[in-house]
Scaffold this active site. Sequence first.
Site, PDB file in Angstrom:
ATOM      1  N   HIS A 181       0.820  -1.219   0.000  1.00 34.74           N
ATOM      2  CA  HIS A 181       0.000   0.000   0.000  1.00 34.74           C
ATOM      3  C   HIS A 181       0.858   1.276   0.000  1.00 34.74           C
ATOM      4  O   HIS A 181       0.801   2.101  -0.911  1.00 34.74           O
ATOM      5  CB  HIS A 181      -0.878   0.055   1.257  1.00 34.74           C
ATOM      6  CG  HIS A 181      -1.753  -1.123   1.488  1.00 34.74           C
ATOM      7  ND1 HIS A 181      -2.896  -1.355   0.766  1.00 34.74           N
ATOM      8  CD2 HIS A 181      -1.675  -2.136   2.398  1.00 34.74           C
ATOM      9  CE1 HIS A 181      -3.491  -2.450   1.210  1.00 34.74           C
ATOM     10  NE2 HIS A 181      -2.764  -2.942   2.201  1.00 34.74           N
TER      11      HIS A 181
HETATM   12  C1  BDR Z   1      -3.047   0.890   5.358  1.00 34.07           C
HETATM   13  O1  BDR Z   1      -3.271   0.437   6.685  1.00 34.07           O
HETATM   14  C2  BDR Z   1      -2.077  -0.059   7.237  1.00 34.07           C
HETATM   15  O2  BDR Z   1      -2.318  -1.307   7.810  1.00 34.07           O
HETATM   16  C3  BDR Z   1      -1.045  -0.084   6.134  1.00 34.07           C
HETATM   17  O3  BDR Z   1       0.221   0.267   6.659  1.00 34.07           O
HETATM   18  C4  BDR Z   1      -1.547   0.942   5.153  1.00 34.07           C
HETATM   19  O4  BDR Z   1      -1.086   2.244   5.482  1.00 34.07           O
HETATM   20  C5  BDR Z   1      -3.785  -0.021   4.393  1.00 34.07           C
HETATM   21  O5  BDR Z   1      -5.152  -0.012   4.687  1.00 34.07           O
END
Ligand code: BDR
Length: 313
Positions: free
Chosen positions: A243
């Site tokens: 992500h």
């Molecule tokens: C986001 O939530 C976190 O768990 C990850 O680091 C990312 O920023 C994805 O939904």
Amino acid sequence: MAPRKIIIDTDPGQDDAVAILLALASPEEIEVLGITAVAGNVPLELTAKNARIVCELAGHTHIPVYAGCDRPLNRPLVTAEHVHGKTGLDGPVLPDPEMPLADGHAVDFIIDTLRAHEPGTVTLCPLGPLTNIASAFQKAPDIVDRVREIVLMGGAYFEVGNITPAAEFNIYVDPEAADIVFKSGAHIVVMPLDVTHDALVTPHRNDAFRALDSKVGHAVAEMTDFFERFDKEKYGSEGAPLHDPCVTAYLIRPELFSGRHINVEIETQSELTLGMTVADWWRVTDRAPNAMFMGDVDAQGFFDLLTERLARL
Ligand code: BDR
Ligand code: CA
């Protein structure tokens, strides 16, 4: 062109770690002025520690790391150990950091840095809940106009939610903060799940990290090995979605991403859809556009860039 000055606001998190490594490996395009930690994936004490572990892994011990807000503006903290493990950075065995935290609060660092630089020259890169950024905007409204751009990971539209059926984790944890940021008038670029779920570490891509045969290459491969078990089980996907590195990749190669400039509102009231990013993708309202909401990524281009840059560390 001079590198872009950025502040990374983060809750590491394995994918945050890779986003930071990509930025630190790319000095031609990115100058990291500082890293501000926020509570999110794990509590603040751990995110502030993990940010320093990552700087040390990259050999960049001069980057100041500040601790910020330890809870959302109006709500108790929700964490994601079920995804990231107890430490937030489960997977590789990495030493505790030797570098100390920088003195002062992350929110003041954000304010002071924006005031100390020419308007329009500092970009904010939030990779976690938006608590630090919203707190800075509330405390010093004059800084909003000084921000060059906010490039953030958060939200979802077609992919709906990952922490609830309707909401993505970063926005869900602090919807009031997200609402402040999305209403601020700053230029915003959003990397939602619609994009990040395509940035998948397939076994072949993870082998390429491992094949770098460096401390960083092995650590990143082990982080994604750990992180992927959750998404494989949940979505039946081939590997872990990276992500947060979409944010730092965008600063280096914006042409890898495409999206629409649209209106995005944050749900702060409904219990059922709390933290939903209501994105007017089809432009069916006359609400003014306030964000560049990405919808597509050239995933192979993204992984080629990431592997090439990680090889430098
Ligand atoms: C986001 O939530 C976190 O768990 C990850 O680091 C990312 O920023 C994805 O939904
Ligand atoms: Ca994150």
